[in-house]
Design a protein around this motif. Structure first.
Motif, mmCIF file in Angstrom:
data_model
loop_
_atom_site.group_PDB
_atom_site.id
_atom_site.type_symbol
_atom_site.label_atom_id
_atom_site.label_comp_id
_atom_site.label_asym_id
_atom_site.label_seq_id
_atom_site.Cartn_x
_atom_site.Cartn_y
_atom_site.Cartn_z
ATOM 1 N N SER A 77 0.897 -1.241 -0.202
ATOM 2 C CA SER A 77 0.131 -0.121 0.208
ATOM 3 C C SER A 77 0.968 1.218 0.034
ATOM 4 N N PHE A 78 2.081 1.129 0.801
ATOM 5 C CA PHE A 78 2.652 2.436 0.979
ATOM 6 C C PHE A 78 3.569 2.525 -0.363
ATOM 7 N N MET A 79 4.046 1.520 -0.928
ATOM 8 C CA MET A 79 4.685 1.681 -2.121
ATOM 9 C C MET A 79 3.976 2.123 -3.297
ATOM 10 N N ILE A 80 2.631 1.697 -3.397
ATOM 11 C CA ILE A 80 1.874 2.300 -4.323
ATOM 12 C C ILE A 80 1.463 3.798 -4.218
ATOM 13 N N ASP A 81 1.286 4.076 -2.815
ATOM 14 C CA ASP A 81 1.312 5.478 -2.393
ATOM 15 C C ASP A 81 2.549 6.366 -2.777
ATOM 16 N N CYS A 82 3.742 5.868 -3.034
ATOM 17 C CA CYS A 82 4.845 6.479 -3.587
ATOM 18 C C CYS A 82 4.652 6.339 -5.108
ATOM 19 N N VAL A 83 4.072 5.569 -5.844
ATOM 20 C CA VAL A 83 4.091 5.429 -7.084
ATOM 21 C C VAL A 83 3.411 6.444 -7.640
ATOM 22 N N ASP A 84 2.244 6.821 -7.085
ATOM 23 C CA ASP A 84 1.280 7.657 -7.224
ATOM 24 C C ASP A 84 1.912 9.346 -7.692
ATOM 25 N N GLY A 85 2.648 9.763 -6.588
ATOM 26 C CA GLY A 85 3.372 10.658 -6.513
ATOM 27 C C GLY A 85 4.496 10.950 -7.766
ATOM 28 N N LYS A 86 5.090 9.812 -8.053
ATOM 29 C CA LYS A 86 6.007 9.382 -9.336
ATOM 30 C C LYS A 86 5.250 9.722 -10.549
#
Length: 263
Positions: A77-86
């Protein structure tokens, strides 16, 4: 449609970030962001919602005492949260609503996972300390993310009043000479994009919802307490640094006003 390279994705990384993100999340998130950007139409807001859904699944796993599964889904979940910003920075599709959604989604995820963890362990052991633990984790997280923007507003108000330039990095305002983080170590960390603090909200989440559950139920209370104390210590230091900044520039502003009156 433009085809992006991995180097393009790397350019979207923050110049300074938490050590947990730099070493344990970004290497995965960047490689996930590349096919998402090139082969899907997923928007940053869509990824944020997906992250929140996964956070809810993580909370359910914790509630059913599936600690390892909950930890792995929380990491995802946190990794996907980082992907959205990228993706937002890569394609220039970020919006003010997206910032709000990301911020609120993070808080909801933490509250749900803290509640799930507390419920699962209380149902298993009957020990009320896990209920206290869940409440303390949620309160600490909310305090951290309410305090940060308020401190930023104070610094911005002082800069505007004193006509100061914006800081040249994301570490905030430096302490006076002789009290700042050791320069050599700070330069070392800067070259690796790591912010010069031991623990922030991100490391706190990682300790409570990833490292401790993987280590086992025995580690939940000790790691939550240790990371919570470190987080509070970091917040106290940041508040102290903000106080020094406001005091220093308030004194300077007063002296300038007196000199102006005398002239």
């Amino acid at each position: 449609m433009r085809t992006y390279s991995l180097d393009d994705v790397y350019e979207t990384r923050k110049r300074r970030d938490s050590w947990w993100t730099v070493y344990f999340v970004d290497p995965v998130a960047c490689r996930v962001a590349l096919p998402v950007a090139n082969h899907t139409r997923l928007t940053p807001n869509g990824l944020t919602v997906l992250s929140l859904v996964l956070g809810t699944v993580s909370a359910a796993c914790f509630a059913m005492n599936q600690l390892v599964a909950g930890a792995l889904v929380f990491y995802l979940s946190f990794m996907i949260d980082c992907v959205d910003g990228k993706i937002a920075r890569l394609k220039g599709t970020g919006t003010p609503f997206g910032l709000w959604l990301d911020y609120v989604g993070d808080r909801i995820r933490v509250v749900l996972c803290a509640g799930g963890l507390a419920y699962g362990q209380y149902a298993l052991t009957g020990d009320v300390i896990y209920v206290v633990l869940g409440a303390a984790v949620a309160v600490l997280d909310l305090f951290r993310y309410v305090n940060a923007p308020q401190m930023k507003r104070v610094r911005e108000a002082v800069r505007e009043e004193c006509g100061l330039p914006e800081p040249d990095d994301d570490r905030g305002d430096r302490l006076p000479r002789g009290r700042s983080f050791p320069k050599r170590l700070n330069r070392f960390l800067a070259r690796r994009r790591v912010r010069s603090h031991l623990i922030s909200g991100i490391e706190f989440h990682a300790a409570v919802f990833v490292i401790a559950p993987i280590a086992g139920a025995w580690a939940l209370i000790p790691l939550a307490v240790l990371s919570g104390v470190l987080l509070l210590t970091n917040e106290v230091f940041l508040v102290y640094r903000m106080w020094l900044f406001t005091r220093r520039h308030s004194v300077a502003s007063t002296q300038e006003s007196r000199e102006h009156v005398l002239v």
